[in-house]
Design an enzyme around this catalytic site. Sequence first.
Site, PDB file in Angstrom:
ATOM      1  N   GLU A   1      58.991  31.648  67.211  1.00 15.88           N
ATOM      2  CA  GLU A   1      58.194  32.861  67.018  1.00 15.88           C
ATOM      3  C   GLU A   1      58.972  34.127  67.381  1.00 15.88           C
ATOM      4  O   GLU A   1      59.000  35.098  66.633  1.00 15.88           O
ATOM      5  CB  GLU A   1      56.902  32.788  67.850  1.00 15.88           C
ATOM      6  CG  GLU A   1      56.035  34.010  67.630  1.00 15.88           C
ATOM      7  CD  GLU A   1      54.647  33.904  68.241  1.00 15.88           C
ATOM      8  OE1 GLU A   1      54.054  32.813  68.178  1.00 15.88           O
ATOM      9  OE2 GLU A   1      54.162  34.927  68.762  1.00 15.88           O
TER      10      GLU A   1
ATOM     11  N   ASP B   1      58.211  30.818  74.600  1.00 11.58           N
ATOM     12  CA  ASP B   1      57.044  31.187  75.426  1.00 11.58           C
ATOM     13  C   ASP B   1      57.453  32.246  76.447  1.00 11.58           C
ATOM     14  O   ASP B   1      56.846  33.307  76.537  1.00 11.58           O
ATOM     15  CB  ASP B   1      56.481  29.946  76.137  1.00 11.58           C
ATOM     16  CG  ASP B   1      56.220  28.812  75.169  1.00 11.58           C
ATOM     17  OD1 ASP B   1      55.398  29.002  74.268  1.00 11.58           O
ATOM     18  OD2 ASP B   1      56.860  27.752  75.308  1.00 11.58           O
TER      19      ASP B   1
END
Length: 391
Positions: A284, A25
């Site tokens: 990610e 994040d």
Amino acid sequence: MQHPAAANPLRTLDIFCHVYDNYGDIGICWRLARQLAHEHGIAVRLWVDDLVSFQRIWPEVDPSAEEQQVAGITVRHWPSLDGAYTAADIPDIVIEFFGCELPPAYVEAMARREVKPLWFNLEGLSAEPWVEGCHTLPSPHRSLKLTKHFFFPGFNERTGGLSFEADLDARRQAFLHENQAARFLQSLGMTPQERQGLKVSLFCYDYAPVPELFAAWQASPVPITCLVPEGVARETMESFLGTTMQAGAAATHGALSLRVLPFVPQTDYDKLLWSCDVNFVRGEDSFVRAQWAGKPFVWNIYKQDKNLHHTKLNAFLKIYDPATPALIEANRAWNGASQGDVDWAASWRALHAELPALTAGAEQWQHKMLANGDFIANLLRFARRLVVEAP
Ligand code: TRH
């Protein structure tokens, strides 16, 4: 009459980052913040609720500071700075990352601003087709005169694309052509002998079948050097090392040499991906950066309830042009998504044989992704369009 773009020149921006887990994040938000500030000259404030994770990927960060300047960006610890806001506190653009909820008082101040800020929810990356239908959709606030737009990264021009810095390819090419990789790997403690082997970086979740892969690597006909950041797959690493997992620890069994690396700053992690022959990545951000490294990679996807991550994995494998049967099988096996029993020795042999073709394919894929444009440039283009089209 004043042109609408003059009323909202898009010079200031807040990004709100809630760290759900691990480093992805903040890793993604930090890359976005730097690009917005350094490439687009925007005054960026990054609000983040976990400075300790942030410091791990960017050592200059002071985990105890409520507010600090880092690389030209104002970093605010949220929620310790969560308080009263006036319309004057609100910038031209507000970004919430992964649907993190903004402080209600902040949203009310957004609504009081004479020229309303542009408000975006930046979503997670998925190759699933529904993303294209949701990309750029507006979502009016239920009670305030504010509209938020969804903006999705993705793998084609019907999405926001993937983010990449303007000088990324030039930096990578210079790194490779000036033979900096050998020096870089040496600085991480790799011996010349280890550098001769097939170099693999390994970053994965605890659920990945690392013991099975390690058994296959030990029996490999070619020497393999595996570089693993401290703390990753600790149990397997400690049993292989026969000692505590700490940076600098190393051991060799059969064809496999293992070397534990320190958790390096984010810019060095990119260099690690560029320097290796194969990268095992996860989540990610490392998954995207592996694509920009132009090298074959195996992806360990973030686990979701009801095996939703398998749907996401298969959606990506379907659109990833370089994928060969061996790469597809290795990715499925790595994520527990194979149909039957997995023979890792055979799986690895097949993947190894395809590495030259997969490397060529990875470079082509990179060019295809570059053609979709940079995610941040695409977002700002969309933002300017909203300003011009505003009623
Ligand atoms: O750390 P991740 O697992 O992060 C995330 C989060 O779990 C998040 O909640 C979830 O939504 C997302 O995955 C899918 O994996 P990721 O995304 O690859 O982020 C790792 C970051 O850490 C990336 O920015 C690279 C950085 N990094 C370093 O800076 N140094 C290192 O040594 C390593 C191994 C990684």
